[in-house]
Design a protein around this motif. Structure first.
Motif, PDB file in Angstrom:
ATOM      1  N   ARG A 169      18.820 -65.191  -6.407  1.00  0.00           N
ATOM      2  CA  ARG A 169      18.634 -64.344  -7.575  1.00  0.00           C
ATOM      3  C   ARG A 169      17.248 -63.712  -7.572  1.00  0.00           C
ATOM      4  NH1 ARG A 169      22.138 -62.364  -9.964  1.00  0.00           N
ATOM      5  NH2 ARG A 169      21.396 -62.643 -12.088  1.00  0.00           N
ATOM      6  N   GLY A 201      23.422 -58.443 -13.613  1.00  0.00           N
ATOM      7  CA  GLY A 201      23.617 -59.885 -13.497  1.00  0.00           C
ATOM      8  C   GLY A 201      24.171 -60.204 -12.126  1.00  0.00           C
ATOM      9  N   ARG A 202      25.342 -60.831 -12.089  1.00  0.00           N
ATOM     10  CA  ARG A 202      26.017 -61.066 -10.808  1.00  0.00           C
ATOM     11  C   ARG A 202      27.103 -60.023 -10.543  1.00  0.00           C
ATOM     12  NH1 ARG A 202      24.417 -65.538  -8.281  1.00  0.00           N
ATOM     13  NH2 ARG A 202      23.547 -67.275  -9.487  1.00  0.00           N
TER      14      ARG A 202
END
Length: 293
Positions: A169, A201-202
């Motif tokens: 991340r 985000g993801r």
């Protein structure tokens, strides 16, 4: 060292906002991407577009660049950097930035590196210096984040093979023990700009251009993902802005992210007589009241 007009490269005004700069980058990156473009010099143009976007997408870098540009330099003008580079005099970044794993990184010009301190030595971040550690930002491609693997970087004349964990991340640190100036080398992860995808985000966002008839009648279209192309079915009656979700096709995690396909309805240009006649038939079929409908 020659001055580069990053606004001119992206085709935007110096007053352009963040969204306009991002839109221009995405359009040009798709146009000149070496994997798809057949234009002469596409690879060099792609690198120039990436460099311009890297300079303008970050407010701190953009402010430093604007301060230099305000002196009236034009593309090709010779610029003589002050001793130690422009970083200190123009409020440059605290970290040297390293690009690895493909994507938008690497291959920046002497002008970029001199302006933002990359070529003027490896800068220590405040706080880390007190501990003897050295810090840098490591920009990795989304493909590397998706698959994981090893990337090779050069710092201060030394070369390192750095393992990138799958799904890492932004903001996470990779520590290379004993490889700093007087301590460890800390690599803070960030994602390199990508010519096709954005990250939320993801989740991965992909804008998909579709023709009016594909939106109206439905279609099956091949769409790129970080794991390879997949076929997406566009439902009949789709409108611009509609979002289609490809579950699990985003960045790895628990749970993994999705890929969001945003439809952009575009009217292709009519280049031939047959194509113009096709548009004429559409106009006759729908009439002038289609907006009210």
């Amino acid at each position: 060292m020659q001055f580069k007009d990053y606004y001119e490269i992206l085709g935007v005004e110096p007053s352009a906002g963040e969204a306009e700069i991002k839109s221009a980058y995405r359009r040009l990156a798709r146009k000149y991407h070496p994997d798809v473009s057949k234009e002469p010099g596409a690879e060099e143009k792609f690198k120039a577009v990436n460099e311009a976007y890297e300079a303008l997408r970050d407010p701190q870098k953009r402010a430093a660049y604007d301060q230099l540009r305000a002196r009236g330099y034009r593309p090709g003008d010779e610029v003589q950097p002050p001793p130690g580079g422009f970083g200190g005099g123009y409020g440059g970044v605290d970290f040297e930035e390293i690009f690895a794993g493909g994507g938008a990184g690497g291959g920046f010009s002497d002008f970029f590196e001199s302006l933002f301190g990359r070529g003027g030595g490896f800068g220590q971040a405040r706080g880390a210096a007190a501990r003897g550690d050295t810090r840098a930002r490591l920009a990795v491609s989304l493909e590397t984040v998706h698959e994981g693997g090893s990337v090779r970087i050069s710092v201060g004349g030394k070369t390192y093979d750095v393992r990138i964990p799958k799904g890492i991340r932004p903001g996470q640190m990779i520590r290379l023990a004993g490889q700093g100036r007087n301590g460890d080398l800390l690599l803070e992860i960030e994602y390199a700009a990508h010519p096709q995808f954005e990250v939320d985000g993801r989740n991965v966002i992909y804008p998909l251009p579709v023709a009016p008839w594909e939106a109206a009648l439905g279609a099956a279209v091949s769409v790129p993902t970080l794991g390879g192309p997949v076929e997406v079915k566009i439902p009949p009656g789709s409108e611009a802005g509609r979002k289609l979700r490809l579950r699990g096709r985003g960045l790895p995690g628990t749970p993994p992210g999705d890929q969001i396909v945003e439809l952009e309805v575009l009217a292709p240009r009519a280049h031939t007589k047959a194509q113009r006649e096709a548009y004429e038939r559409m106009r006759e079929a729908f009439g002038d009241d289609w907006r009210r409908a």
